[in-house]
Design a protein around this motif. Sequence first.
Motif, PDB file in Angstrom:
ATOM      1  N   LYS A 190       0.821  -1.212   0.000  1.00  0.00           N
ATOM      2  CA  LYS A 190       0.000   0.000   0.000  1.00  0.00           C
ATOM      3  C   LYS A 190       0.855   1.263   0.000  1.00  0.00           C
ATOM      4  O   LYS A 190       0.364   2.353   0.245  1.00  0.00           O
ATOM      5  N   GLN A 191       2.160   1.108  -0.280  1.00  0.00           N
ATOM      6  CA  GLN A 191       3.062   2.245  -0.381  1.00  0.00           C
ATOM      7  C   GLN A 191       3.806   2.178  -1.706  1.00  0.00           C
ATOM      8  O   GLN A 191       3.811   1.147  -2.374  1.00  0.00           O
ATOM      9  N   GLU A 192       4.464   3.302  -2.051  1.00  0.00           N
ATOM     10  CA  GLU A 192       5.187   3.350  -3.311  1.00  0.00           C
ATOM     11  C   GLU A 192       6.386   2.413  -3.274  1.00  0.00           C
ATOM     12  O   GLU A 192       7.119   2.357  -2.292  1.00  0.00           O
ATOM     13  N   SER A 193       6.578   1.646  -4.331  1.00  0.00           N
ATOM     14  CA  SER A 193       7.699   0.727  -4.451  1.00  0.00           C
ATOM     15  C   SER A 193       7.957   0.471  -5.926  1.00  0.00           C
ATOM     16  O   SER A 193       7.168   0.881  -6.788  1.00  0.00           O
ATOM     17  N   MET A 194       9.071  -0.233  -6.207  1.00  0.00           N
ATOM     18  CA  MET A 194       9.356  -0.572  -7.601  1.00  0.00           C
ATOM     19  C   MET A 194       8.267  -1.473  -8.172  1.00  0.00           C
ATOM     20  O   MET A 194       7.892  -1.360  -9.335  1.00  0.00           O
ATOM     21  N   LEU A 195       7.752  -2.407  -7.354  1.00  0.00           N
ATOM     22  CA  LEU A 195       6.673  -3.281  -7.824  1.00  0.00           C
ATOM     23  C   LEU A 195       5.432  -2.476  -8.135  1.00  0.00           C
ATOM     24  O   LEU A 195       4.745  -2.704  -9.137  1.00  0.00           O
ATOM     25  N   ASP A 196       5.134  -1.494  -7.282  1.00  0.00           N
ATOM     26  CA  ASP A 196       3.968  -0.642  -7.514  1.00  0.00           C
ATOM     27  C   ASP A 196       4.130   0.167  -8.791  1.00  0.00           C
ATOM     28  O   ASP A 196       3.188   0.343  -9.560  1.00  0.00           O
ATOM     29  N   LYS A 197       5.368   0.650  -9.054  1.00  0.00           N
ATOM     30  CA  LYS A 197       5.611   1.406 -10.294  1.00  0.00           C
ATOM     31  C   LYS A 197       5.470   0.505 -11.514  1.00  0.00           C
ATOM     32  O   LYS A 197       4.928   0.899 -12.540  1.00  0.00           O
ATOM     33  N   LEU A 198       6.000  -0.726 -11.397  1.00  0.00           N
ATOM     34  CA  LEU A 198       5.917  -1.671 -12.514  1.00  0.00           C
ATOM     35  C   LEU A 198       4.478  -1.943 -12.907  1.00  0.00           C
ATOM     36  O   LEU A 198       4.123  -1.962 -14.087  1.00  0.00           O
ATOM     37  N   LEU A 199       3.629  -2.121 -11.903  1.00  0.00           N
ATOM     38  CA  LEU A 199       2.228  -2.442 -12.186  1.00  0.00           C
ATOM     39  C   LEU A 199       1.394  -1.187 -12.407  1.00  0.00           C
ATOM     40  O   LEU A 199       0.453  -1.194 -13.193  1.00  0.00           O
ATOM     41  N   GLY A 200       1.758  -0.105 -11.724  1.00  0.00           N
ATOM     42  CA  GLY A 200       0.913   1.083 -11.746  1.00  0.00           C
ATOM     43  C   GLY A 200       1.048   1.942 -12.967  1.00  0.00           C
ATOM     44  O   GLY A 200       0.201   2.789 -13.227  1.00  0.00           O
ATOM     45  N   GLU A 201       2.139   1.761 -13.757  1.00  0.00           N
ATOM     46  CA  GLU A 201       2.292   2.600 -14.940  1.00  0.00           C
ATOM     47  C   GLU A 201       1.461   2.096 -16.105  1.00  0.00           C
ATOM     48  O   GLU A 201       1.434   2.698 -17.156  1.00  0.00           O
ATOM     49  N   HIS A 202       0.786   0.979 -15.938  1.00  0.00           N
ATOM     50  CA  HIS A 202      -0.067   0.434 -16.997  1.00  0.00           C
ATOM     51  C   HIS A 202      -1.510   0.809 -16.676  1.00  0.00           C
ATOM     52  O   HIS A 202      -2.105   0.271 -15.744  1.00  0.00           O
ATOM     53  N   PHE A 203      -2.087   1.733 -17.437  1.00  0.00           N
ATOM     54  CA  PHE A 203      -3.452   2.146 -17.170  1.00  0.00           C
ATOM     55  C   PHE A 203      -4.110   2.594 -18.476  1.00  0.00           C
ATOM     56  O   PHE A 203      -3.453   2.803 -19.472  1.00  0.00           O
ATOM     57  N   TYR A 204      -5.424   2.718 -18.416  1.00  0.00           N
ATOM     58  CA  TYR A 204      -6.208   3.142 -19.570  1.00  0.00           C
ATOM     59  C   TYR A 204      -7.164   4.252 -19.120  1.00  0.00           C
ATOM     60  O   TYR A 204      -7.344   4.504 -17.925  1.00  0.00           O
ATOM     61  N   GLU A 205      -7.778   4.872 -20.085  1.00  0.00           N
ATOM     62  CA  GLU A 205      -8.733   5.931 -19.772  1.00  0.00           C
ATOM     63  C   GLU A 205     -10.154   5.537 -20.153  1.00  0.00           C
ATOM     64  O   GLU A 205     -11.047   6.366 -20.105  1.00  0.00           O
ATOM     65  N   ASP A 206     -10.378   4.294 -20.513  1.00  0.00           N
ATOM     66  CA  ASP A 206     -11.701   3.871 -20.965  1.00  0.00           C
ATOM     67  C   ASP A 206     -12.334   2.866 -20.009  1.00  0.00           C
ATOM     68  O   ASP A 206     -13.211   2.110 -20.398  1.00  0.00           O
ATOM     69  N   SER A 234     -10.615   0.457 -18.489  1.00  0.00           N
ATOM     70  CA  SER A 234      -9.784  -0.736 -18.412  1.00  0.00           C
ATOM     71  C   SER A 234      -8.861  -0.638 -17.201  1.00  0.00           C
ATOM     72  O   SER A 234      -8.452   0.448 -16.806  1.00  0.00           O
ATOM     73  N   TYR A 235      -8.520  -1.767 -16.640  1.00  0.00           N
ATOM     74  CA  TYR A 235      -7.572  -1.782 -15.532  1.00  0.00           C
ATOM     75  C   TYR A 235      -7.060  -3.200 -15.352  1.00  0.00           C
ATOM     76  O   TYR A 235      -7.565  -4.149 -15.943  1.00  0.00           O
TER      77      TYR A 235
END
Length: 522
Positions: free
Chosen positions: A175-191, A193-194
């Motif tokens: 629940k905090q910022e980490s490399m794993l969070d960045k790896l997964l969190g940079e993939h997003f959509y605006e429609d 999707s998640y």
Amino acid sequence: MDLRRLILGLTLCSALLPFANTFYAGYTVQRQQLIDTTQDSNAAYARKLAKSTDDFLQSALQQLAYTAKLLAEHMEDEHQLMEEATRLRLQTQSFNSVTIYNPLGTVLATSPETLQIKGRTLTSTAVQDSLRTQGPVISQAFMSTAGNLIIFLSQPIFSAQGDYLGAVGGSIYLKQESMLDKLLGEHFYEDGSYLYVVDKAKRIIYHPQSQRVGDTVTGNQAIDQAVSGHSGRIAITNSQGVPMLAGYAFVPSAGWGIVAQRPQSATLAPLDALMRTMLYKTLPLTVLLLLLIWWGARRIAQPLRQLANGAHTMDRPETAQTIQSVQSWYYEAQELKKAMLVGLGLLHKNITKLRQDVHTDPLTGLGNRRHLDTALASFAANRTPFAVLAIDIDHFKRVNDSFGHDVGDTVLKHLALQMRDVSRIDDLPCRVGGEEFVILLPGAPRHIAAQVAERLRLLVESTELPNVGHITISQGVSSWPDGSSDMPTVFKQADNMLYAAKRAGRNRVKVFTPGRKVAETV
């Protein structure tokens, strides 16, 4: 019912029913194609992200293993332990905290020191597993005494004589910022999707909505399949009751499942808009046709009525001339039929354009993956040999991060134009992923394909783009059937050559040659 109404009714049925049937059939076919394409894309996306996540975990374990080797001779040096724990935490930022403990689970050093657990004996299941197995451990998500939801990775520490001295472990706070969070969190959509990630116990360890992290999900077929070690695609309904098109994949090293999904409504929205546009564009012509039909019915009824009247005057000299004059009306009826065919032809043309749009990448105008599959099926059916160029833009993520996605899209479109410039008339340039492209060269041997690839590489390297400057590409080349009789294997060979080109320093072409252990470089 008089003859005029009968002709009008039959003609309207013959015009509108095929129109409605063709419209419905076109919509149904394109709808399924869009659904299949979206599910295939999500499945490929989930597999790619699962591979990246697995690589991250393996890299994190390697970092811990290296630290464990360094610490083997300094387990009594408190200062050295603290420095190494701090270095490991700060150097790569793979971990939120690092802990070094002895065979009893007693903490010898920790970073950051604000954890204030030095000298305490750790009793968590993850630590006890590492002490019991005396081997590398990737734990399931658990709640720490400080209230953090954690994944714990550890590596054993052995002396030069093989004695077990303890372990070094790294914690990733979900629940905090980490490399794993960045790896997964940079993939997003605006429609809508998640993606989200679950562990073996089906507990959510990553979700775009951070409040969902830690929840256990049941009754979800995509999750059930993913944590069982499978990868694939499925249509599901999420917890909010929204129909989703999902792709899922398995992370082998941790036993996690990754699910990427997109709302079905978002997938079908472009098709609905296209069908409405097609309807609006064909509606005026349809109205015009109806007016022609009404007029034609009146015109057809009049000569036929004359024929009926002429039947009562068969003995009059002028009757033959009257009947002869009616014959031309069959020609007019044929012209009306042609007009209707023109209308239906226009509808089929619009449907053909719609199908073409489904097979075309909207950003670059190149063929998409479905277009690629269609071409490969044709090559296989006709036994047409071909070469394949696998193309990837070097450091494309850096372009997006530095200049924005609009500039990144411009780079992609410019590369597409250059691919067309170097392609022959029968070659098929396609975009199959974000910055991933393919060119099929039917009838071309490997050395010709390598020459084309080198021309493209030089053209890209020498071209200065606005804002970005110069970019480079890496390419892999293989061919069918002399590379392999199995087409997927040929594409894998080209991908392997692409990755070999990147490993060799990027901005180069690698050619797969059967029987050689080392790829040829152009």
